[in-house]
Enzyme design. Structure first.
Site, PDB file in Angstrom:
ATOM      1  N   GLY A 284       1.018   2.097  -9.401  1.00  0.00           N
ATOM      2  CA  GLY A 284       1.386   2.424  -8.037  1.00  0.00           C
ATOM      3  C   GLY A 284       0.569   1.613  -7.043  1.00  0.00           C
ATOM      4  O   GLY A 284       0.141   0.484  -7.322  1.00  0.00           O
ATOM      5  N   SER A 285       0.309   2.200  -5.895  1.00  0.00           N
ATOM      6  CA  SER A 285      -0.355   1.465  -4.812  1.00  0.00           C
ATOM      7  C   SER A 285      -1.825   1.161  -5.076  1.00  0.00           C
ATOM      8  O   SER A 285      -2.445   0.423  -4.312  1.00  0.00           O
ATOM      9  CB  SER A 285      -0.218   2.249  -3.504  1.00  0.00           C
ATOM     10  N   THR A 286      -2.416   1.732  -6.140  1.00  0.00           N
ATOM     11  CA  THR A 286      -3.801   1.357  -6.469  1.00  0.00           C
ATOM     12  C   THR A 286      -3.894  -0.113  -6.861  1.00  0.00           C
ATOM     13  O   THR A 286      -4.988  -0.681  -6.885  1.00  0.00           O
ATOM     14  CB  THR A 286      -4.365   2.216  -7.615  1.00  0.00           C
ATOM     15  N   LEU A 287      -2.748  -0.741  -7.132  1.00  0.00           N
ATOM     16  CA  LEU A 287      -2.754  -2.167  -7.486  1.00  0.00           C
ATOM     17  C   LEU A 287      -2.857  -3.059  -6.251  1.00  0.00           C
ATOM     18  O   LEU A 287      -3.186  -4.250  -6.362  1.00  0.00           O
ATOM     19  CB  LEU A 287      -1.483  -2.505  -8.272  1.00  0.00           C
TER      20      LEU A 287
END
Length: 567
Positions: A284-287
């Site tokens: 998800g957006s942690t990337l």
């Protein structure tokens, strides 16, 4: 023929009995015992000397109660036994049971009272996935020992490490067997001990784990599924290693019953899965911080470059990709894009980069490859590209797949320990670390010397760190985490989809069953200046990363950073 018959007489009267070594203990970094040994008395039967089990059990039950579970365990061990060693028919004798048998032992010449040191896990189910467990030696284990030339080292030993640290450091924990010469009578009953060659105890092992932090983290999950890895970003020591739910490692020591095995193996919560190194999740957006590094290092979208986000991105003026925020975020540069998690910014950024350049940077942070942690069976995750898709599905790669890779969706899969390592590399890009769980490992130091730090410009890392710091400030996706605390947190929230929405379908958290809700992710390090701890958290079906996983991280930081010894 005096010498011949004297030798025969000696062989008939002297029995050489192996002495099993006492297994080494396992401690956390603060000397809290995680794996211990305790004295255990058991009544054991040598199968080939007792052909009629029912009769033995019937007579023995008049002295010591034998129940159906005892008989079931005996038969299970017998089925998997590789030798003629005695097998327990009753373990963990109480003082009363011990006294009853000793008083009546003359009635049972073929039942032996054995004093054994048995493995014991005083912390119960806490930390079971990294700690592991021991189990009785199987025929498969014997083949492995033969191939390694270690069979003789297990003479007289019934147990071997099966998972986790118990398996990884088996050679250190096991020790070496000893022997004793015992004089026996004509029916094999021991009369006296003639000589003893003591066994060598296994080595004790200290882990990097902080057990108090481990308990805080496990309790913070509140029976939800997921994983957490907390690292010291300077040296790679694993401070907490959580996979939820847990289970009781003691169930496996004498071979787990069919009932308990079915219960664990078929549970929808998958307690046997070590999610920290085997769980594969879309990041998800942690990337996004790592995608931002890829862009900046390739001179793309460098501040003060901005886009105007209307709440969606069009690929080739045809396919629409929506931002998580209806109406968009207005003017957005790369720092704000990280802080508010602007999907529109990263869709376009990924297309400009291309999957090849994007994956190259992601692999530099450790995605798509094993971290090298000193635990067995780690998975490598996945960085997908056109070559992979062609081989896997015999299909071409589309631009839309590159776009969603930029927000951590699609085929990309990571493990929580990879996220923790990557977060540590944001905190200290000039350090080479390998996540590890054994304290003061010389072997680890040799591995680290063979690795190189990633090369990132100071300006790139400064911009990315600023974006992550703003995540916990006003306007950021986890602003409430940063309020009323004495230290500063740099973070990134994330959610990853469990299923794909159909065209026109709207995600409604309140109407979805729990198992279809998004996963909640959170990566962070603290303090933001001179970081001392980095964490990666995933709460399965937890919804939004900031509101669900973020508070877990804050509890970890509060504990660790309030400890004077860590300041």
């Amino acid at each position: 023929q005096n010498n011949y018959y004297a030798t025969q007489a000696f062989d008939n009267s002297i029995k050489i009995v192996p002495i099993a070594p006492e297994r080494g203990l396992i401690f956390d970094r603060n000397n809290i015992i995680l794996a211990d040994n305790k004295l255990n008395y058991s009544l054991e039967i040598i199968p080939n000397k007792n052909k009629n089990l029912s009769e033995v059990v019937k007579n023995l039950s008049e002295v010591v109660k034998i129940n159906l579970l005892d008989i079931e365990k005996y038969k299970r061990i017998l089925k998997n036994s590789y030798s003629n060693n005695s097998i327990p028919i009753k373990s963990n004798l109480t003082d009363q049971e011990l006294a009853n048998f000793v008083t009546n032992s003359y009635q049972f010449p073929n039942v032996e009272l054995k004093e054994r040191i048995k493995r014991f896990y005083p912390q119960g189910s806490s930390g079971v996935h990294f700690l592991g467990y021991i189990n009785r030696i199987s025929k498969k284990d014997l083949i492995t020992l033969d191939n390694k030339g270690q069979r003789e080292n297990y003479i007289g030993t019934d147990y071997i490490g099966k998972t986790g640290v118990e398996f990884q450091y088996e050679n250190e924990l096991h020790g070496a067997p000893g022997y004793q010469h015992i004089e026996v009578n004509s029916v094999g009953k021991a009369l006296r001990t003639l000589k003893i060659y003591p066994a060598r105890e296994g080595n004790n092992i200290h882990l990097t784990i902080d057990h108090k932090m481990q308990e805080i983290a496990e309790n913070a999950f509140e029976n939800r599924k997921g994983a957490l890895v907390a690292l010291d970003p300077i040296n790679g020591e694993i401070l907490a290693y959580v996979s939820m739910p847990t289970y009781n490692p003691g169930l496996f020591i004498d071979g787990i019953s069919h009932r308990n095995w079915d219960k664990l193996n078929h549970s929808l919560k998958k307690p046997l899965l070590d999610r920290a190194i085997n769980g594969l999740y879309p990041p998800g957006s942690t990337l996004k911080p790592f995608v931002a590094v890829a862009a900046l290092e390739n001179k793309l979208r460098m501040p003060p470059f901005k886009i105007n986000d209307p709440g969606y991105f069009y690929l080739n003026n045809s396919r629409r990709f929506n931002d998580w925020k209806i109406g968009g975020h207005g003017e957005v540069d790369i720092i704000k894009a990280i802080a508010v998690s602007c999907d529109t910014f990263f869709y376009g950024l990924a297309i400009e980069l291309g999957i090849k350049k994007l994956n190259k940077t992601l692999s530099n942070f450790g995605f798509g490859i094993k971290t090298g942690v000193d635990l067995p069976n780690e998975k490598s995750g996945l960085l997908a590209d056109a070559k992979w898709k062609k081989k896997k599905y015999n299909q071409k790669w589309y631009g839309g797949e590159t776009a969603i890779t930029g927000i951590g969706q699609g085929f990309t899969q990571v493990t929580p320990i990879q996220l923790a390592l990557a977060t540590s590399k944001i905190a200290y890009p000039n350090k080479s670390i390998i996540p590890h769980i054994k304290l003061n490992s010389q072997q680890l130091k040799q591995k680290i010397n063979q690795t190189s730090p990633i090369i990132i410009s100071d300006q790139t890392i400064k911009w990315v760190k600023e974006g992550m710091e703003r995540v916990t400030e006003d306007g950021g996706t986890a602003a409430f985490i940063g309020k009323n605390i004495a230290y500063k947190i740099a973070a990134k929230t994330g959610t990853s989809q469990v299923f794909s929405l159909k065209k026109g379908q709207v995600y409604d958290d309140e109407k979805l069953p729990d198992h279809l809700k998004d996963h909640a992710l959170f990566i962070a390090y603290a303090p933001s200046k001179n970081p001392k701890i980095a964490v990666a958290i995933i709460v399965e079906n937890g919804g939004h990363g900031g509101s669900t996983a973020g508070p877990i991280a804050k509890k970890i930081f509060d504990y660790y950073l309030s400890n004077e010894s860590n300041k």
